[in-house]
Design an enzyme around this catalytic site. Structure first.
Site, PDB file in Angstrom:
ATOM      1  N   PRO A 276      37.846  44.088  43.845  1.00 48.29           N
ATOM      2  CA  PRO A 276      38.745  44.885  42.661  1.00 48.29           C
ATOM      3  C   PRO A 276      39.765  44.065  42.146  1.00 48.29           C
ATOM      4  O   PRO A 276      40.301  43.448  42.970  1.00 48.29           O
ATOM      5  CB  PRO A 276      39.164  46.271  43.391  1.00 48.29           C
TER       6      PRO A 276
ATOM      7  N   GLN B 291      37.985  52.566  44.288  1.00 46.18           N
ATOM      8  CA  GLN B 291      39.234  52.337  45.383  1.00 46.18           C
ATOM      9  C   GLN B 291      40.340  53.237  44.849  1.00 46.18           C
ATOM     10  O   GLN B 291      40.964  53.257  43.751  1.00 46.18           O
ATOM     11  CB  GLN B 291      39.605  50.874  45.313  1.00 46.18           C
TER      12      GLN B 291
ATOM     13  N   CYS C  10      47.622  45.935  48.303  1.00 41.53           N
ATOM     14  CA  CYS C  10      48.420  45.606  47.388  1.00 41.53           C
ATOM     15  C   CYS C  10      49.888  45.056  47.886  1.00 41.53           C
ATOM     16  O   CYS C  10      50.263  45.904  48.442  1.00 41.53           O
ATOM     17  CB  CYS C  10      48.389  46.814  46.422  1.00 41.53           C
TER      18      CYS C  10
ATOM     19  N   GLY D 149      38.852  35.830  49.912  1.00 36.79           N
ATOM     20  CA  GLY D 149      39.869  35.004  49.723  1.00 36.79           C
ATOM     21  C   GLY D 149      39.501  33.630  49.444  1.00 36.79           C
ATOM     22  O   GLY D 149      38.769  33.102  50.142  1.00 36.79           O
ATOM     23  N   ASP D 150      39.840  33.318  48.128  1.00 38.96           N
ATOM     24  CA  ASP D 150      39.471  31.864  47.663  1.00 38.96           C
ATOM     25  C   ASP D 150      38.018  31.542  47.648  1.00 38.96           C
ATOM     26  O   ASP D 150      37.739  30.257  47.655  1.00 38.96           O
ATOM     27  CB  ASP D 150      40.179  30.957  48.467  1.00 38.96           C
TER      28      ASP D 150
HETATM   29  C1  LIG Z   1      44.883  40.452  38.901  1.00 40.25           C
HETATM   30  C2  LIG Z   1      44.592  40.929  40.162  1.00 40.25           C
HETATM   31  C3  LIG Z   1      44.457  42.174  40.596  1.00 40.25           C
HETATM   32  C4  LIG Z   1      44.057  42.705  41.853  1.00 40.25           C
HETATM   33  N1  LIG Z   1      43.812  43.968  41.932  1.00 40.25           N
HETATM   34  C5  LIG Z   1      43.393  44.305  42.890  1.00 40.25           C
HETATM   35  C6  LIG Z   1      43.321  45.913  43.263  1.00 40.25           C
HETATM   36  O1  LIG Z   1      43.311  46.889  42.444  1.00 40.25           O
HETATM   37  N2  LIG Z   1      42.796  46.427  44.627  1.00 40.25           N
HETATM   38  C7  LIG Z   1      42.429  45.415  45.589  1.00 40.25           C
HETATM   39  O2  LIG Z   1      42.559  45.690  46.740  1.00 40.25           O
HETATM   40  N3  LIG Z   1      42.840  44.141  45.475  1.00 40.25           N
HETATM   41  C8  LIG Z   1      43.191  43.586  44.393  1.00 40.25           C
HETATM   42  N4  LIG Z   1      43.294  42.549  43.986  1.00 40.25           N
HETATM   43  C9  LIG Z   1      43.012  41.611  45.173  1.00 40.25           C
HETATM   44  C10 LIG Z   1      41.615  40.837  45.037  1.00 40.25           C
HETATM   45  O3  LIG Z   1      40.775  41.916  45.271  1.00 40.25           O
HETATM   46  C11 LIG Z   1      41.448  39.808  46.323  1.00 40.25           C
HETATM   47  O4  LIG Z   1      41.624  40.228  47.331  1.00 40.25           O
HETATM   48  C12 LIG Z   1      42.523  38.614  46.084  1.00 40.25           C
HETATM   49  O5  LIG Z   1      42.499  38.189  44.794  1.00 40.25           O
HETATM   50  C13 LIG Z   1      41.785  37.620  46.714  1.00 40.25           C
HETATM   51  O6  LIG Z   1      40.403  37.241  46.676  1.00 40.25           O
HETATM   52  P1  LIG Z   1      39.972  36.011  45.363  1.00 40.25           P
HETATM   53  O7  LIG Z   1      40.640  34.685  46.096  1.00 40.25           O
HETATM   54  O8  LIG Z   1      38.436  36.032  45.483  1.00 40.25           O
HETATM   55  O9  LIG Z   1      40.582  36.215  44.231  1.00 40.25           O
HETATM   56  C14 LIG Z   1      43.598  41.912  42.643  1.00 40.25           C
HETATM   57  C15 LIG Z   1      43.900  40.300  42.460  1.00 40.25           C
HETATM   58  C16 LIG Z   1      44.205  39.927  41.292  1.00 40.25           C
HETATM   59  C17 LIG Z   1      44.336  38.621  41.120  1.00 40.25           C
END
Ligand SMILES: Cc1cc2nc3c(=O)[nH]c(=O)nc-3n(C[C@H](O)[C@H](O)[C@H](O)COP(=O)(O)O)c2cc1C
Length: 332
Positions: free
Chosen positions: A22, A76, A107, A208-209
């Site tokens: 999300p 969520q 969050c 993550g990443d």
């Molecule tokens: C703009 C933005 C909004 C996010 N909103 C949520 C959210 O609503 N709920 C949540 O569990 N994580 C949220 N996250 C975290 C992401 O789901 C994820 O855990 C985090 O970006 C790391 O994963 P990634 O490296 O694939 O981006 C958000 C991340 C970003 C960048």
């Protein structure tokens, strides 16, 4: 060429889902539908407030709409009151459009953690345990959690929280390998995700990443996780899921989408949004953040991103996307 031996074994077992993680402000129904088409097995909607659902806040209820064909979709919730979370989960279940309920424990934003929700929940394992029992008992839908590794580097509690979630009746845990204090600094800690997997009897989604097929493989290999969550890597890139699957099946990397494929992707995204939001005259506003991502990393992209920023209407956005193919230096 098979650059990574054994990559193809990864998807012999189709129970290893690739999940759209999300993102508040981004994972709306049109984007979720595009990610499904791009190969995501499950999509998770952006967090919504349990309290606001309990108060039947109109804006929040509007966020519970889905796009036909986007299933499976998980909703969520954020909050810190067990009763509110359970009631909100029951309400979502009653709408009949959800395939799961996820509780946000990751969050890091002060407006969420201040009242005790999001990653602040990680500070009290016993309270989490009681809260999850209450939510899991309230609904028939599978309940999952999405968490950070801990509040800070001195309190890495993800393995304990995962065990508590399993004992409370949760079906899955999703771990972003950073602490709350880290925000997005450094790299996701795959070692902690591996510890969660080792400690926990229910499926673990590693997050993550993951922005490339190779990073997805590394996440699976180094953590032993059951599925991979992808957030930022899907922005302007909803094809990432099928590129990962193709890599795992064939051992070969498909070429990156070309500029023209990205232009076509951006046009499809905008059309999806117009279809979903019923030609809302301000549809272009919510799309700006997405569309700039389609054009990142190409020559001429910064000029185009600048133009996207100054778009003032849907018609202007449509024209700009149509012109984008010609804007590429190679198209001259
Ligand atoms: C703009 C933005 C909004 C996010 N909103 C949520 C959210 O609503 N709920 C949540 O569990 N994580 C949220 N996250 C975290 C992401 O789901 C994820 O855990 C985090 O970006 C790391 O994963 P990634 O490296 O694939 O981006 C958000 C991340 C970003 C960048």
């Amino acid at each position: 060429m098979i650059p990574y031996d054994g990559a193809s074994e990864m998807f012999q077992d189709s129970s290893k889902p690739l999940v759209l993680a999300p993102m508040a402000g981004f994972t709306d129904p049109p984007f979720r539908a595009l990610c499904h088409e791009g190969g995501a097995d499950v999509v998770v909607a952006e967090m919504v407030s349990a309290k606001a659902i309990c108060h039947r806040n109109e804006k929040t209820l509007a966020m519970l709409r889905s796009f036909p064909g986007e299933r499976p979709v998980v909703w969520q919730l954020f909050g810190c009151d067990a009763g509110e979370l359970a009631d909100a989960a029951t309400y979502i279940e009653s709408l009949g459009q959800a395939d799961g309920i996820d509780i946000n424990m990751g969050c890091p934003m002060p407006k969420i953690t201040g009242p005790g929700a999001g990653a602040a929940l990680l500070r009290d394992v016993d309270a989490v345990s009681r809260m999850l029992q209450r939510v899991a008992r309230a609904v028939r839908l599978p309940v999952s959690i999405k968490m950070r590794t801990g509040w800070d580097s001195k309190s890495i509690v993800a393995p304990e929280i995962a065990q508590a979630a399993a004992a409370a009746g949760c079906a899955q845990v999703h771990v972003h390998g950073r602490t709350s204090k880290q925000l997005y600094e450094g790299y996701a800690d795959l070692e902690v995700i591996a510890r969660v997997k080792a400690a926990c009897p229910i499926p673990v989604i590693g997050n993550g990443d993951v922005t490339t097929p190779e990073a997805a493989l590394r996440m699976f290999r180094e953590t032993g996780c059951d599925g991979v969550g992808i957030a930022r890597g899907a922005l302007g890139n909803p094809w990432i899921f099928s590129r990962i699957k193709s890599f795992f099946l064939t051992g070969q990397l498909d070429p990156e989408p070309s500029w023209w494929e990205k232009v076509a992707g951006a046009a499809r995204h905008f059309k999806r949004a117009l279809d979903f939001y019923g030609d809302d005259p301000s549809c272009y506003r919510g799309l700006k953040g997405h569309l700039v991502k389609y054009f990142t990393g190409h020559p001429g992209a910064s000029q185009l991103r600048h133009r996207i920023g100054s778009v003032q209407s849907n018609q202007e956005m449509e024209r700009l996307i149509a012109e984008a193919g010609a804007a590429h230096p190679l198209a001259a």
